[in-house]
Design a protein around this motif. Structure first.
Motif, PDB file in Angstrom:
ATOM      1  N   SER A  80       0.839  -1.191   0.000  1.00 21.55           N
ATOM      2  CA  SER A  80       0.000   0.000   0.000  1.00 21.55           C
ATOM      3  C   SER A  80       0.876   1.243   0.000  1.00 21.55           C
ATOM      4  O   SER A  80       2.063   1.193   0.335  1.00 21.55           O
ATOM      5  N   LEU A 127      -1.665  -0.336  -3.464  1.00 24.33           N
ATOM      6  CA  LEU A 127      -3.012   0.042  -3.041  1.00 24.33           C
ATOM      7  C   LEU A 127      -3.008   1.532  -2.690  1.00 24.33           C
ATOM      8  O   LEU A 127      -2.208   1.969  -1.857  1.00 24.33           O
ATOM      9  N   LEU A 159      -9.195  -2.813  -3.844  1.00 22.73           N
ATOM     10  CA  LEU A 159      -8.663  -4.177  -3.766  1.00 22.73           C
ATOM     11  C   LEU A 159      -9.094  -5.070  -4.937  1.00 22.73           C
ATOM     12  O   LEU A 159      -8.258  -5.765  -5.525  1.00 22.73           O
TER      13      LEU A 159
END
Lengths: 144, 403
Positions: free
Chosen positions: B114, B139, B152
């Motif tokens: 992320s 992400l 996601l």
């Protein structure tokens, strides 16, 4: 509370706020970008040379007050100097920060950085614009 | 004496510095007396190498080291102590996964991290991408730095082999919805690595309940010595991984031609491990496991809210971090217009406060938040109302000093 914090005297704040030399050169002889990974300070320094001396200087500085004040001081004082003079002043500033060496007579403004002697983590912030200018000058020399 | 004051007295550095307001536990938590004492006791009475000697000292060192591994397993509710690998810290643990699990990946395989990751869970994956030809997906985060879990489905594919995310942001304090990450990973049979560096100082963890495959943390953020960290890995996953570092202790047999590997965890512990540090870590974790965490969490949350409420009243100050509805650790980062965090934290230090200012080894996250740097107050179980009040006064003083 302890004694007053002389690190942030008015001379530093005013020099940083003046931001002498802030901006960009249309035609630079040399340039350098230096970071201080510890705190994220960034200096983008440009110089134009004429006859081996600094004819113009510009910088874009993202950093703390010490870093900004040092860059601003160079913006105010570097024009007309050559690489050896800048190297000498950088060495004088290093010695001043490291061991409170005397302020060089031709650069009395460096006295504003004397309180930073007590804060080793801030030495690199103060020196970053000087190192960036030296790198820009080296690049300009290499390009000539 | 308040509960926080009683706890504070158990930390030698804080006891020796009564005027210090230590609000930098997200960088390094102070070491608890029991951990310090355990290190000194071990080095005084049981100092020897492990798994190498048969003299009495070596046997005692072996027992202490094995016992430390069992303490970590209890702290994490691991199924077995053999799933606990000692490393030099969380960074080494994360790099171990990037190297050893990374060696099992094929070009075209994908790893998802992320944008909120600490550099230690960012850079190793960029290095693996460049070395092994895998794809690295990232992400995104929302405006407050929270993971954008709605992204996601697009980012988790049948080539995704691993999702590696923080359990709790070191900048915003936001806790990750681990269940959502695990569910997305399981749908494509990917593994999950959780960076627990910021979580462990807020209580024991349960890797089985979390449902992850790897869990990394460092001792120095868990009231223990530095130089020690842990990688927990699910037994079956660890068994499938080749070693990362070669050397003594990690082999089954060495001939002039080739070597074979020990079973985990020793396969991943080449060389002499940080033995006394492991003993100190175990002492800290054992101490933590006996605490009343519900009470501590309530106090941490109350202090965190006091900090947020107070900082919000300072003109020009922008709080970075999640909305009130998002569960957060007591980490409060802020940016004051026109002031550099290095200067702010310098003035705070002058007032007896230890806070960190900088990019917090999370430059991609800070860029997403629209800042280069910020100041951060991070609270732990030894902080109290006086620390928060001192911080709020000192931040106001910093604004006055610097403008």
């Amino acid at each position: 509370m302890s004694e007053s914090l002389d690190l942030y005297q008015d001379a530093i704040k005013q020099m940083a706020a003046a931001a002498h030399g802030h901006g960009q050169l249309q035609s630079a002889s040399g340039e350098a970008k230096l970071n201080n990974p510890l705190c994220g300070d960034r200096v983008y320094m440009q110089v134009a040379l004429a006859g081996g001396r600094i004819a113009a200087i510009a910088h874009q500085t993202k950093g703390c007050l010490l870093c900004k004040a040092a860059a601003s001081l160079l913006g105010a004082r570097a024009v007309g100097l050559d690489i050896s003079a800048i190297a000498g002043t950088t060495s004088a500033l290093e010695a001043l920060l490291r061991e409170q060496a005397p302020v060089p007579p031709d650069w009395p403004e460096l006295a504003m950085f004397l309180p930073a002697h007590a804060y080793p983590s801030r030495h690199k912030c103060t020196l970053l614009p000087f190192r960036a200018l030296q790198a820009a000058l080296r690049q300009a020399g290499a390009a000539q | 004496m308040s509960e926080a004051s009683r706890l504070r007295a158990e930390f030698p550095l804080l006891a020796a510095n009564p005027g210090l307001h230590y609000l930098d536990s997200a960088a390094t938590a102070q070491i608890h007396r029991t951990a310090l004492d355990a290190v000194a006791h071990h080095e005084t009475h049981r100092r020897a190498n492990v798994l190498r000697g048969s003299h009495r000292l070596a046997e005692a060192a072996d027992q202490a080291f094995d016992s430390a591994r069992r303490s970590v397993a209890r702290f994490l509710n691991a199924r077995s102590a053999d799933e606990v690998i000692f490393t030099s810290g969380a960074t080494a643990a994360l790099n171990l996964v990037a190297q050893a699990f990374g060696a099992t990946l094929q070009p075209g395989d994908r790893v998802l991290i992320s944008l909120a990751e600490h550099h230690s869970n960012f850079v190793p994956w960029q290095m693996l991408r460049d070395r092994a030809g895998i794809a690295l997906d990232i992400l995104p985060v929302g405006v407050n730095g929270e993971l954008d879990l709605a992204a996601l489905p697009q980012l988790v594919t049948d080539r995704t082999r691993l999702i590696a995310v923080t359990q709790c942001s070191n900048v915003t304090g936001a806790w990750t919805d681990v269940a959502a990450i695990v569910a997305a990973a399981r749908a494509v049979d990917a593994r999950v690595l959780l960076d627990g560096a910021q979580a462990v100082q807020h209580g024991p963890q349960d890797v089985q309940a979390l449902g992850v495959d790897f869990y990394a943390f460092s001792g120095h953020k868990a009231f223990a010595p530095n130089g020690i960290g842990v990688l927990w890995g699910r037994a079956g996953v660890l068994a499938s991984m080749p070693p990362f570092l070669g050397g003594g202790g990690m082999i089954d047999e060495v001939t002039a031609e080739k070597s074979s590997w020990a079973e985990p965890p020793r396969r991943f512990e080449a060389g002499t491990p940080p033995i006394a540090q492991a003993v100190g870590l175990a002492a800290a974790l054992d101490w933590m496991m006996a605490l009343d965490w519900a009470t501590i969490h309530a106090r941490e949350a109350r202090l965190c809210q006091q900090m947020i409420d107070g900082l919000q009243r300072i003109p020009g100050l922008r709080l970075l971090g999640p909305e009130a509805s998002v569960r957060r650790a007591p980490i409060v980062s802020f940016d004051i217009a026109g002031l550099h965090p290095h200067d702010v934290c310098q003035v705070l230090d002058h007032h007896g406060l230890a806070l960190r200012g900088g990019h917090h080894c999370a430059q991609p996250l800070l860029a997403a938040l629209g800042v280069d740097t910020c100041s951060r107050a991070s609270l732990a179980l030894y902080n109290d109302e006086a620390d928060v009040a001192a911080c709020l006064d000192a931040v106001a003083a910093a604004v006055a000093t610097l403008t």
